[in-house]
Scaffold this motif. Structure first.
Motif, PDB file in Angstrom:
ATOM      1  N   ASP A   7       0.817  -1.207   0.000  1.00  0.00           N
ATOM      2  CA  ASP A   7       0.000   0.000   0.000  1.00  0.00           C
ATOM      3  C   ASP A   7       0.855   1.264   0.000  1.00  0.00           C
ATOM      4  O   ASP A   7       0.418   2.325  -0.462  1.00  0.00           O
ATOM      5  CB  ASP A   7      -0.929  -0.011   1.219  1.00  0.00           C
ATOM      6  CG  ASP A   7      -2.046   1.001   1.089  1.00  0.00           C
ATOM      7  OD1 ASP A   7      -2.701   1.023   0.020  1.00  0.00           O
ATOM      8  OD2 ASP A   7      -2.258   1.785   2.036  1.00  0.00           O
ATOM      9  N   HIS A   8       2.101   1.160   0.494  1.00  0.00           N
ATOM     10  CA  HIS A   8       2.995   2.326   0.527  1.00  0.00           C
ATOM     11  C   HIS A   8       3.427   2.748  -0.878  1.00  0.00           C
ATOM     12  O   HIS A   8       3.864   3.892  -1.065  1.00  0.00           O
ATOM     13  CB  HIS A   8       4.235   2.017   1.377  1.00  0.00           C
ATOM     14  CG  HIS A   8       5.243   3.126   1.416  1.00  0.00           C
ATOM     15  ND1 HIS A   8       4.972   4.360   1.979  1.00  0.00           N
ATOM     16  CD2 HIS A   8       6.519   3.205   0.936  1.00  0.00           C
ATOM     17  CE1 HIS A   8       6.036   5.143   1.857  1.00  0.00           C
ATOM     18  NE2 HIS A   8       6.981   4.466   1.230  1.00  0.00           N
ATOM     19  N   ALA A   9       3.277   1.861  -1.855  1.00  0.00           N
ATOM     20  CA  ALA A   9       3.715   2.182  -3.214  1.00  0.00           C
ATOM     21  C   ALA A   9       3.075   3.460  -3.732  1.00  0.00           C
ATOM     22  O   ALA A   9       3.711   4.236  -4.468  1.00  0.00           O
ATOM     23  CB  ALA A   9       3.405   1.015  -4.163  1.00  0.00           C
ATOM     24  N   LYS A  10       1.835   3.727  -3.338  1.00  0.00           N
ATOM     25  CA  LYS A  10       1.146   4.925  -3.843  1.00  0.00           C
ATOM     26  C   LYS A  10       1.709   6.212  -3.237  1.00  0.00           C
ATOM     27  O   LYS A  10       1.442   7.311  -3.737  1.00  0.00           O
ATOM     28  CB  LYS A  10      -0.352   4.825  -3.583  1.00  0.00           C
ATOM     29  CG  LYS A  10      -0.774   4.878  -2.123  1.00  0.00           C
ATOM     30  CD  LYS A  10      -2.292   4.798  -1.992  1.00  0.00           C
ATOM     31  CE  LYS A  10      -2.751   4.958  -0.551  1.00  0.00           C
ATOM     32  NZ  LYS A  10      -2.315   3.837   0.305  1.00  0.00           N
ATOM     33  N   ASN A  11       2.500   6.080  -2.168  1.00  0.00           N
ATOM     34  CA  ASN A  11       3.114   7.253  -1.531  1.00  0.00           C
ATOM     35  C   ASN A  11       4.494   7.576  -2.096  1.00  0.00           C
ATOM     36  O   ASN A  11       5.101   8.584  -1.712  1.00  0.00           O
ATOM     37  CB  ASN A  11       3.244   7.028  -0.018  1.00  0.00           C
ATOM     38  CG  ASN A  11       1.917   6.757   0.646  1.00  0.00           C
ATOM     39  OD1 ASN A  11       0.916   7.390   0.304  1.00  0.00           O
ATOM     40  ND2 ASN A  11       1.889   5.816   1.578  1.00  0.00           N
TER      41      ASN A  11
END
Length: 417
Positions: A326-330
């Motif tokens: 989920d951190h990929a979008k940050n």
């Protein structure tokens, strides 16, 4: 054994969008394309008629005319970029132990123009083997670091890493390890390539690897775009001076950043195609994070391999999603190859430099030429499309992959004393 800290104290660049470090950075931030019609030879019968050439460059401004005749262009480019990096770092034989200063360089191909010219000259003759006595020493891939070493009097480890397009990233990982293990104080590392030749372009065209967007060269390199049709060949060099932290502090060196970790892996899958699920890419990023002692959520920016090929771009982004969740979008993800083209063995070096300068300046260069969404790419990912974005970057990662399944990843972190 206590591992040494490794910092970056010098940078140098000779690229299709700028012939100095500052010009390169300005080109990146402003979204400048280096692609244009080829000027080196007649392209009338060629499938692809454009590339990212070095422009407005006279090698004799940097290297003596007599020496120039003894060097292939890939070695000339290496000298120019390394000279800038060494000067930037303030390295002289008076402030280093020359036996503890090495040169570890990357080149995927080496002296292709020299090889092409000598063989074509022989083929056009009567069969008598007449070759230039400098044919072999101009052609061999290891000669670039040899020239850098001789030019500067550095007597530490000296060699070339050859892992196709991962070559210079591989060189950086090797340099990092030599220093943190205490075997060297300073290593000049990076890579160079000069493959915009009849043989180079013809060979990649026969593989259907190159874009054929001849009507619009400047928009041909379009990573992550649904209409991408192959990479754009580039040339040039990037150089980094890696140095042991205490050594750098003792001589009052300027420090750009710290090298946090390095990772290597293999796809073990195909000669030229990436694994469709990015298995090797997942492994290399995980290896790099583990080596750096960091978690996925620590990473702010990834300079992708992002060559603008239909298969490679999707596989790499799948791997990023798998590793970072989920951190990929940050994460600010980009591909500077959209501007420079693909410098093959020099790609890892100039993209490492782009990552470091992004961190230092708080600006992520754009992925230019994006016009059409690819339904195979997760829309939640921030691909830094078409315009540079400001953000604080504490940790940046640079990915580089090569034919043969070679994967290399280098992680840089903001320097803290």
């Amino acid at each position: 054994m206590q591992l040494k800290r490794v910092v970056v104290t010098g940078l140098g660049a000779l690229t299709p969008i700028g012939n100095t470090l500052q010009e390169y950075w300005d080109g990146l931030v402003n979204g400048k394309s280096g692609a244009a019609p080829i000027t080196y030879y007649d392209t009338e019968k060629h499938k692809t008629k454009f590339a990212c050439e070095i422009k407005n460059f006279n090698v004799e401004d940097f290297i003596d005319k007599k020496e120039v005749r003894r060097m292939d262009k890939f070695a000339q480019y290496a000298i120019v970029a390394s000279d800038e990096a060494i000067k930037d770092a303030g390295i002289t034989l008076e402030n280093v132990n020359k036996h503890r200063v090495g040169v570890i360089w990357g080149a995927g191909i080496g002296g292709l123009q020299t090889f092409q010219d000598e063989v074509m000259n022989y083929a056009a003759g009567d069969g008598t083997p007449r070759f230039n006595p400098f044919f072999i020493p101009k052609m061999i891939a290891d000669i670039a670091p040899g020239h850098i070493s001789m030019r500067n009097g550095f007597m530490g480890p000296n060699y070339t890493t050859v892992s196709a397009c991962a070559s210079s990233a591989n060189a950086l990982v090797d340099a990092f390890n030599y220093i943190r293990l205490g075997m060297c104080d300073v290593i000049v590392s990076g890579g160079s390539e000069a493959a915009v030749t009849i043989a180079g372009m013809g060979g990649f065209n026969s593989m259907q690897a190159l874009s054929t967007r001849n009507e619009s060269p400047e928009t041909a390199s379009r990573p992550f775009d649904a209409t991408r049709d192959g990479f754009v060949l580039g040339e040039g060099a990037g150089a980094l001076v890696l140095e042991e932290y205490e050594h750098a502090i003792a001589r009052g060196a300027k420090i750009y950043c710290e090298v946090g970790g390095g990772g290597l892996s293999s796809d073990a899958y195909h000669l030229t195609a990436p694994h469709p699920e990015g298995i090797g890419v997942i492994a290399v990023m995980e290896n790099c994070l583990r080596d750096a002692g960091m978690k996925p959520e620590d990473v702010d920016h990834i300079n992708t391999h992002g060559t603008s090929t239909p298969l490679g771009d999707v596989a790499e982004l799948k791997a990023i999603k798998a590793v970072f969740g989920d951190h990929a979008k940050n994460i600010n993800i980009n591909s500077t190859k959209s501007m420079t083209g693909h410098l093959l063995g020099a790609a890892g070096a100039i993209e490492a430099i782009a990552s470091i300068l992004a961190m230092q300046n708080g600006i992520v260069p754009p992925t230019i030429n994006h016009t059409t969404v690819d339904e195979n790419i997760d829309p939640s990912l921030n691909l830094t499309l078409n315009k540079a974005q400001k953000r604080e970057i504490k940790v940046a990662m640079s990915n580089t992959f090569g034919f043969g399944g070679h994967n290399a990843c280098v992680l840089f972190k903001k320097f803290e004393n």
